[in-house]
Design a protein around this motif. Structure first.
Motif, PDB file in Angstrom:
ATOM      1  N   SER A  73      18.890  38.348  58.791  1.00 15.96           N
ATOM      2  CA  SER A  73      19.344  37.124  58.131  1.00 15.96           C
ATOM      3  C   SER A  73      18.254  36.070  58.181  1.00 15.96           C
ATOM      4  N   MET A  74      18.350  35.103  57.265  1.00 24.27           N
ATOM      5  CA  MET A  74      17.396  33.990  57.202  1.00 24.27           C
ATOM      6  C   MET A  74      17.931  32.814  58.020  1.00 24.27           C
ATOM      7  N   TYR A  75      17.027  32.176  58.769  1.00 25.98           N
ATOM      8  CA  TYR A  75      17.391  31.030  59.594  1.00 25.98           C
ATOM      9  C   TYR A  75      16.376  29.914  59.418  1.00 25.98           C
ATOM     10  N   GLN A  76      16.864  28.698  59.578  1.00 23.17           N
ATOM     11  CA  GLN A  76      16.002  27.527  59.596  1.00 23.17           C
ATOM     12  C   GLN A  76      16.190  26.863  60.953  1.00 23.17           C
ATOM     13  N   PHE A  77      15.073  26.465  61.558  1.00 23.64           N
ATOM     14  CA  PHE A  77      15.103  25.817  62.867  1.00 23.64           C
ATOM     15  C   PHE A  77      14.305  24.524  62.810  1.00 23.64           C
ATOM     16  N   ILE A  78      14.783  23.539  63.564  1.00 27.73           N
ATOM     17  CA  ILE A  78      14.062  22.295  63.761  1.00 27.73           C
ATOM     18  C   ILE A  78      13.855  22.147  65.261  1.00 27.73           C
ATOM     19  N   GLY A  79      12.628  21.851  65.644  1.00 25.35           N
ATOM     20  CA  GLY A  79      12.342  21.689  67.064  1.00 25.35           C
ATOM     21  C   GLY A  79      10.898  21.325  67.303  1.00 25.35           C
ATOM     22  N   GLU A  80      10.516  21.397  68.571  1.00 22.49           N
ATOM     23  CA  GLU A  80       9.165  21.028  68.964  1.00 22.49           C
ATOM     24  C   GLU A  80       8.364  22.273  69.318  1.00 22.49           C
ATOM     25  N   LEU A  81       7.127  22.280  68.875  1.00 25.50           N
ATOM     26  CA  LEU A  81       6.239  23.409  69.102  1.00 25.50           C
ATOM     27  C   LEU A  81       5.608  23.295  70.486  1.00 25.50           C
ATOM     28  N   GLN A  82       5.604  24.410  71.185  1.00 23.04           N
ATOM     29  CA  GLN A  82       4.940  24.484  72.479  1.00 23.04           C
ATOM     30  C   GLN A  82       3.845  25.538  72.375  1.00 23.04           C
ATOM     31  N   ILE A  83       2.624  25.141  72.668  1.00 21.54           N
ATOM     32  CA  ILE A  83       1.500  26.060  72.649  1.00 21.54           C
ATOM     33  C   ILE A  83       1.290  26.578  74.066  1.00 21.54           C
ATOM     34  N   GLN A  84       1.394  27.881  74.228  1.00 22.25           N
ATOM     35  CA  GLN A  84       1.234  28.528  75.527  1.00 22.25           C
ATOM     36  C   GLN A  84      -0.255  28.619  75.874  1.00 22.25           C
ATOM     37  N   PRO A  85      -0.575  28.850  77.157  1.00 23.37           N
ATOM     38  CA  PRO A  85      -1.986  28.974  77.560  1.00 23.37           C
ATOM     39  C   PRO A  85      -2.754  30.058  76.796  1.00 23.37           C
ATOM     40  N   ASP A  86      -2.065  31.103  76.349  1.00 23.81           N
ATOM     41  CA  ASP A  86      -2.725  32.170  75.594  1.00 23.81           C
ATOM     42  C   ASP A  86      -2.816  31.848  74.097  1.00 23.81           C
ATOM     43  N   ASN A  87      -2.538  30.576  73.736  1.00 24.26           N
ATOM     44  CA  ASN A  87      -2.576  30.087  72.354  1.00 24.26           C
ATOM     45  C   ASN A  87      -1.441  30.649  71.493  1.00 24.26           C
ATOM     46  N   GLU A  88      -0.414  31.181  72.139  1.00 24.76           N
ATOM     47  CA  GLU A  88       0.770  31.633  71.412  1.00 24.76           C
ATOM     48  C   GLU A  88       1.730  30.456  71.286  1.00 24.76           C
ATOM     49  N   ALA A  89       2.344  30.323  70.117  1.00 28.00           N
ATOM     50  CA  ALA A  89       3.256  29.213  69.860  1.00 28.00           C
ATOM     51  C   ALA A  89       4.706  29.657  70.007  1.00 28.00           C
ATOM     52  N   VAL A  90       5.520  28.748  70.540  1.00 22.95           N
ATOM     53  CA  VAL A  90       6.964  28.936  70.646  1.00 22.95           C
ATOM     54  C   VAL A  90       7.611  27.636  70.195  1.00 22.95           C
ATOM     55  N   LEU A  91       8.578  27.744  69.296  1.00 20.36           N
ATOM     56  CA  LEU A  91       9.311  26.563  68.857  1.00 20.36           C
ATOM     57  C   LEU A  91      10.549  26.413  69.726  1.00 20.36           C
ATOM     58  N   ARG A  92      10.667  25.283  70.427  1.00 26.59           N
ATOM     59  CA  ARG A  92      11.864  24.997  71.212  1.00 26.59           C
ATOM     60  C   ARG A  92      12.864  24.334  70.272  1.00 26.59           C
ATOM     61  N   ALA A  93      13.801  25.138  69.770  1.00 26.31           N
ATOM     62  CA  ALA A  93      14.731  24.682  68.727  1.00 26.31           C
ATOM     63  C   ALA A  93      15.796  23.750  69.289  1.00 26.31           C
ATOM     64  N   ARG A  94      16.055  22.679  68.537  1.00 29.56           N
ATOM     65  CA  ARG A  94      17.174  21.793  68.872  1.00 29.56           C
ATOM     66  C   ARG A  94      18.246  21.862  67.802  1.00 29.56           C
ATOM     67  N   VAL A  95      17.871  22.428  66.634  1.00 31.14           N
ATOM     68  CA  VAL A  95      18.809  22.643  65.538  1.00 31.14           C
ATOM     69  C   VAL A  95      18.499  24.001  64.930  1.00 31.14           C
ATOM     70  N   GLY A  96      19.532  24.733  64.590  1.00 31.92           N
ATOM     71  CA  GLY A  96      19.351  26.011  63.918  1.00 31.92           C
ATOM     72  C   GLY A  96      20.528  26.282  63.001  1.00 31.92           C
ATOM     73  N   ARG A  97      20.238  26.958  61.895  1.00 30.59           N
ATOM     74  CA  ARG A  97      21.320  27.307  60.981  1.00 30.59           C
ATOM     75  C   ARG A  97      20.941  28.537  60.179  1.00 30.59           C
ATOM     76  N   ASN A  98      21.955  29.273  59.806  1.00 24.99           N
ATOM     77  CA  ASN A  98      21.776  30.437  58.945  1.00 24.99           C
ATOM     78  C   ASN A  98      21.638  29.923  57.518  1.00 24.99           C
ATOM     79  N   VAL A  99      20.614  30.430  56.813  1.00 27.97           N
ATOM     80  CA  VAL A  99      20.390  29.995  55.431  1.00 27.97           C
ATOM     81  C   VAL A  99      20.374  31.194  54.478  1.00 27.97           C
ATOM     82  N   ASP A 100      21.152  32.219  54.808  1.00 25.79           N
ATOM     83  CA  ASP A 100      21.292  33.339  53.871  1.00 25.79           C
ATOM     84  C   ASP A 100      21.772  32.784  52.536  1.00 25.79           C
ATOM     85  N   GLY A 101      21.231  33.282  51.465  1.00 30.59           N
ATOM     86  CA  GLY A 101      21.618  32.814  50.135  1.00 30.59           C
ATOM     87  C   GLY A 101      20.726  31.716  49.604  1.00 30.59           C
TER      88      GLY A 101
END
Length: 127
Positions: A73-101
């Motif tokens: 399924s398709m999802y939309q997230f709003i949040g803050e990006l956290q860059i890990q020491p290995d330069n990998e990004a993780v979004l800490r979501a505060r809002v999420g919703r299914n956007v199928d369709g």
């Protein structure tokens, strides 16, 4: 998460493909709005992986409630990006919703139009 009293960003709309170094959007603490297809989800770690073509991003969903995850399924997230020491990004979501369709072509076209408008407006205001 933002501390109480601090302004919380609205989430700059970006595509997964744009979210790579050296993009200025690839910044620790950036407030982003992102869209992608759920590739995997772990209930134990509350980490989701979304993809768009060959681009992917981990989403920390621990603060989301009442959202069921379905792989594919398709999802939309709003949040803050956290860059890990290995330069990998993780979004800490505060809002999420299914956007199928959601019509993805129309979504990306409207994103381009909004950016054009904002650029023209900034140019006009600086003169």
């Amino acid at each position: 998460m933002a501390s109480s009293g601090a302004a919380v960003g609205s989430g700059t709309p970006v595509t997964l493909k744009e979210l790579r170094p050296p993009s200025p959007l690839f910044a620790d603490g950036a407030s982003l709005r992102i869209l992608g297809k759920l590739q995997e989800y772990s209930v134990e770690t509350t980490i989701a992986m979304i993809v768009d073509g060959d681009a992917s991003l981990k989403i920390d969903t621990q603060h989301l409630r009442d959202l069921s995850f379905r792989v594919g399924s398709m999802y939309q997230f709003i949040g803050e990006l956290q860059i890990q020491p290995d330069n990998e990004a993780v979004l800490r979501a505060r809002v999420g919703r299914n956007v199928d369709g959601l019509d993805l072509n129309l979504y990306y076209q409207s994103l381009q139009l909004v950016r054009q408008f904002q650029a023209e407006r900034a140019r006009f205001q600086s003169t």
